[in-house]
Design a protein around this motif. Structure first.
Motif, PDB file in Angstrom:
ATOM      1  N   MET A   1      54.348  34.103  36.702  1.00 16.77           N
ATOM      2  CA  MET A   1      53.293  33.488  35.907  1.00 16.77           C
ATOM      3  C   MET A   1      53.581  31.997  35.753  1.00 16.77           C
ATOM      4  N   THR A   2      52.554  31.171  36.019  1.00 19.18           N
ATOM      5  CA  THR A   2      52.747  29.738  35.876  1.00 19.18           C
ATOM      6  C   THR A   2      52.734  29.354  34.410  1.00 19.18           C
ATOM      7  N   ALA A   3      53.346  28.206  34.104  1.00 19.65           N
ATOM      8  CA  ALA A   3      53.589  27.823  32.712  1.00 19.65           C
ATOM      9  C   ALA A   3      52.300  27.578  31.934  1.00 19.65           C
ATOM     10  N   ASP A   4      51.216  27.172  32.619  1.00 19.69           N
ATOM     11  CA  ASP A   4      49.986  26.808  31.922  1.00 19.69           C
ATOM     12  C   ASP A   4      48.991  27.970  31.794  1.00 19.69           C
ATOM     13  N   ILE A   5      49.412  29.169  32.149  1.00 18.12           N
ATOM     14  CA  ILE A   5      48.545  30.344  32.049  1.00 18.12           C
ATOM     15  C   ILE A   5      49.127  31.294  31.008  1.00 18.12           C
ATOM     16  N   CYS A   6      48.331  31.654  30.006  1.00 18.17           N
ATOM     17  CA  CYS A   6      48.820  32.538  28.953  1.00 18.17           C
ATOM     18  C   CYS A   6      48.952  33.958  29.496  1.00 18.17           C
ATOM     19  N   SER A   7      49.694  34.787  28.770  1.00 21.20           N
ATOM     20  CA  SER A   7      49.987  36.139  29.248  1.00 21.20           C
ATOM     21  C   SER A   7      48.722  36.981  29.376  1.00 21.20           C
ATOM     22  N   ASP A   8      47.761  36.840  28.442  1.00 16.81           N
ATOM     23  CA  ASP A   8      46.521  37.608  28.527  1.00 16.81           C
ATOM     24  C   ASP A   8      45.728  37.229  29.784  1.00 16.81           C
ATOM     25  N   GLU A   9      45.643  35.940  30.039  1.00 14.34           N
ATOM     26  CA  GLU A   9      44.926  35.502  31.241  1.00 14.34           C
ATOM     27  C   GLU A   9      45.658  35.958  32.496  1.00 14.34           C
ATOM     28  N   TRP A  10      46.974  35.929  32.482  1.00 10.50           N
ATOM     29  CA  TRP A  10      47.722  36.342  33.658  1.00 10.50           C
ATOM     30  C   TRP A  10      47.482  37.814  33.962  1.00 10.50           C
ATOM     31  N   ARG A  11      47.491  38.662  32.945  1.00 10.69           N
ATOM     32  CA  ARG A  11      47.227  40.092  33.168  1.00 10.69           C
ATOM     33  C   ARG A  11      45.837  40.294  33.754  1.00 10.69           C
ATOM     34  N   LEU A  12      44.881  39.507  33.285  1.00 13.79           N
ATOM     35  CA  LEU A  12      43.519  39.613  33.813  1.00 13.79           C
ATOM     36  C   LEU A  12      43.476  39.139  35.263  1.00 13.79           C
ATOM     37  N   ARG A  13      44.202  38.092  35.577  1.00 18.18           N
ATOM     38  CA  ARG A  13      44.263  37.595  36.947  1.00 18.18           C
ATOM     39  C   ARG A  13      44.853  38.654  37.886  1.00 18.18           C
ATOM     40  N   VAL A  14      45.911  39.303  37.445  1.00 21.65           N
ATOM     41  CA  VAL A  14      46.542  40.340  38.271  1.00 21.65           C
ATOM     42  C   VAL A  14      45.560  41.478  38.527  1.00 21.65           C
ATOM     43  N   ARG A  15      44.878  41.915  37.470  1.00 22.73           N
ATOM     44  CA  ARG A  15      43.944  43.045  37.612  1.00 22.73           C
ATOM     45  C   ARG A  15      42.758  42.664  38.495  1.00 22.73           C
ATOM     46  N   LEU A  16      42.263  41.437  38.356  1.00 27.99           N
ATOM     47  CA  LEU A  16      41.154  41.010  39.208  1.00 27.99           C
ATOM     48  C   LEU A  16      41.602  40.898  40.661  1.00 27.99           C
ATOM     49  N   ALA A  17      42.787  40.346  40.890  1.00 29.54           N
ATOM     50  CA  ALA A  17      43.301  40.272  42.254  1.00 29.54           C
ATOM     51  C   ALA A  17      43.449  41.671  42.849  1.00 29.54           C
ATOM     52  N   GLU A  18      43.929  42.620  42.052  1.00 31.01           N
ATOM     53  CA  GLU A  18      44.015  44.002  42.520  1.00 31.01           C
ATOM     54  C   GLU A  18      42.641  44.544  42.893  1.00 31.01           C
ATOM     55  N   CYS A  19      41.631  44.194  42.107  1.00 29.54           N
ATOM     56  CA  CYS A  19      40.274  44.658  42.380  1.00 29.54           C
ATOM     57  C   CYS A  19      39.770  44.106  43.711  1.00 29.54           C
ATOM     58  N   TYR A  20      40.005  42.818  43.951  1.00 29.61           N
ATOM     59  CA  TYR A  20      39.620  42.247  45.245  1.00 29.61           C
ATOM     60  C   TYR A  20      40.289  43.006  46.389  1.00 29.61           C
ATOM     61  N   HIS A  21      41.566  43.291  46.245  1.00 29.18           N
ATOM     62  CA  HIS A  21      42.278  44.007  47.302  1.00 29.18           C
ATOM     63  C   HIS A  21      41.756  45.434  47.451  1.00 29.18           C
TER      64      HIS A  21
ATOM     65  N   LEU B   1      42.970  32.422  42.126  1.00 29.44           N
ATOM     66  CA  LEU B   1      41.676  32.635  41.495  1.00 29.44           C
ATOM     67  C   LEU B   1      41.250  31.362  40.761  1.00 29.44           C
ATOM     68  N   LEU B   2      39.969  31.055  40.809  1.00 30.27           N
ATOM     69  CA  LEU B   2      39.438  29.843  40.207  1.00 30.27           C
ATOM     70  C   LEU B   2      38.856  30.115  38.824  1.00 30.27           C
ATOM     71  N   VAL B   3      38.921  29.117  37.947  1.00 33.37           N
ATOM     72  CA  VAL B   3      38.257  29.171  36.645  1.00 33.37           C
ATOM     73  C   VAL B   3      36.975  28.352  36.745  1.00 33.37           C
ATOM     74  N   VAL B   4      35.843  29.014  36.474  1.00 35.58           N
ATOM     75  CA  VAL B   4      34.552  28.334  36.546  1.00 35.58           C
ATOM     76  C   VAL B   4      33.760  28.595  35.268  1.00 35.58           C
ATOM     77  N   ASN B   5      32.703  27.802  35.060  1.00 34.01           N
ATOM     78  CA  ASN B   5      31.793  28.056  33.943  1.00 34.01           C
ATOM     79  C   ASN B   5      30.595  28.858  34.444  1.00 34.01           C
ATOM     80  N   ALA B   6      29.613  29.070  33.574  1.00 30.69           N
ATOM     81  CA  ALA B   6      28.483  29.931  33.918  1.00 30.69           C
ATOM     82  C   ALA B   6      27.620  29.357  35.034  1.00 30.69           C
ATOM     83  N   ASP B   7      27.787  28.074  35.335  1.00 33.20           N
ATOM     84  CA  ASP B   7      27.059  27.460  36.438  1.00 33.20           C
ATOM     85  C   ASP B   7      27.876  27.434  37.725  1.00 33.20           C
ATOM     86  N   GLY B   8      29.084  28.026  37.681  1.00 32.54           N
ATOM     87  CA  GLY B   8      29.928  28.034  38.857  1.00 32.54           C
ATOM     88  C   GLY B   8      30.684  26.751  39.090  1.00 32.54           C
TER      89      GLY B   8
END
Length: 252
Positions: A1-21, A64-71
């Motif tokens: 986990m990179t220093a600027d990503i909180c643990s909740d966001e990191w868990r979500l990133r892992v789960r989303l990456a798993e979903c893509y795979h 994974l990228l962080v975007v707003n509702a307009d992409g």
């Protein structure tokens, strides 16, 4: 986990990456196209989505990228999202507080059903579970334009499955596992419908009463039990057994 990503966001990133795979593992990808997005924790409407140009099996928690509702990108990154994605994803995310994860696909089976005027049949086990739960949106071309957003939302209504006529499907649910579970149901319904159409002879119809009961029970299982989490985790375990680590540093 990179220093600027909180643990909740990191868990979500892992789960989303798993979903893509998983979507790649099941063969539901469309080269570098299509999208899976998930809302980040907190009040700010920001979302995680794939960088345009990557295959689904190249997705990792870090890229994974962080975007707003307009992409639009919310963080500094060399890659960009696909602008076609958030005409659809951004519209649904912005309008539906109950939808945190959206998956868009156009597999051969789903796209074939999307072309048919009748849409999804509700006379097979999986199709019956979708009775009354599917919205249909008329084809307007590639989903790039802001002006189409209100019409897509009107077509979706309060449902969780949107068939994009002559195109594909988008499913949205409260989290990643439930969106994946719903996508799997939609995909299986389309596969069986396509196979059924190849067999001569009339189909055995299901009454609207039974269809409605089946759809109600399926929605209840999805929303009130942990079946979706169990199914998602089991699929990830199977995929990792067969493929090994999914990205560099994956030690799950």
């Amino acid at each position: 986990m990179t220093a600027d990503i909180c643990s909740d966001e990191w868990r979500l990133r892992v789960r989303l990456a798993e979903c893509y795979h998983l979507v790649d593992y099941f063969g539901w990808t469309e080269m570098i196209f299509n999208h899976i997005s998930v809302r980040l924790p907190g009040e700010t409407r920001r979302y995680l989505v794939n960088a345009f140009g990557l295959n689904y099996d190249e997705i990792s928690p870090e890229n994974l990228l962080v975007v707003n509702a307009d992409g639009k990108l919310e963080t500094d990154a060399p890659d960009k999202p696909n602008p076609a994605g958030f005409a659809l994803h951004g519209a649904i995310h912005a309008a539906r507080d109950d939808v945190h994860c959206i998956i868009h696909t156009h597999t051969s089976e789903v796209s074939a059903v999307a072309v048919k005027q009748g849409g999804f049949s509700h006379d097979n086990f999986y199709g019956a579970q979708l009775f009354g739960r599917v919205g249909y949106h008329a084809f307007e071309g590639i989903t790039l334009y802001e002006e189409e957003r209100p019409r897509m939302l009107e077509s979706l209504g309060d449902r969780h499955v949107l068939v994009l006529r002559n195109h594909g499907v988008a499913v949205g649910e409260s989290d990643i596992a439930r969106a994946f579970f719903l996508l799997w149901t939609v995909q299986r319904a389309a596969e069986i419908q396509c196979h059924t159409g190849m067999i001569p002879g009339p189909d055995t119809p299901i009454s609207d009463t039974i269809r409605a009961a089946c759809a109600r029970d399926a929605a209840w299982v999805l929303s009130t039990t942990n079946a979706a989490d169990k199914m998602f985790d089991a699929a990830v375990r199977k995929m990792r057994r067969e493929r090994g680590p999914l990205w560099h540093g994956d030690n799950a």
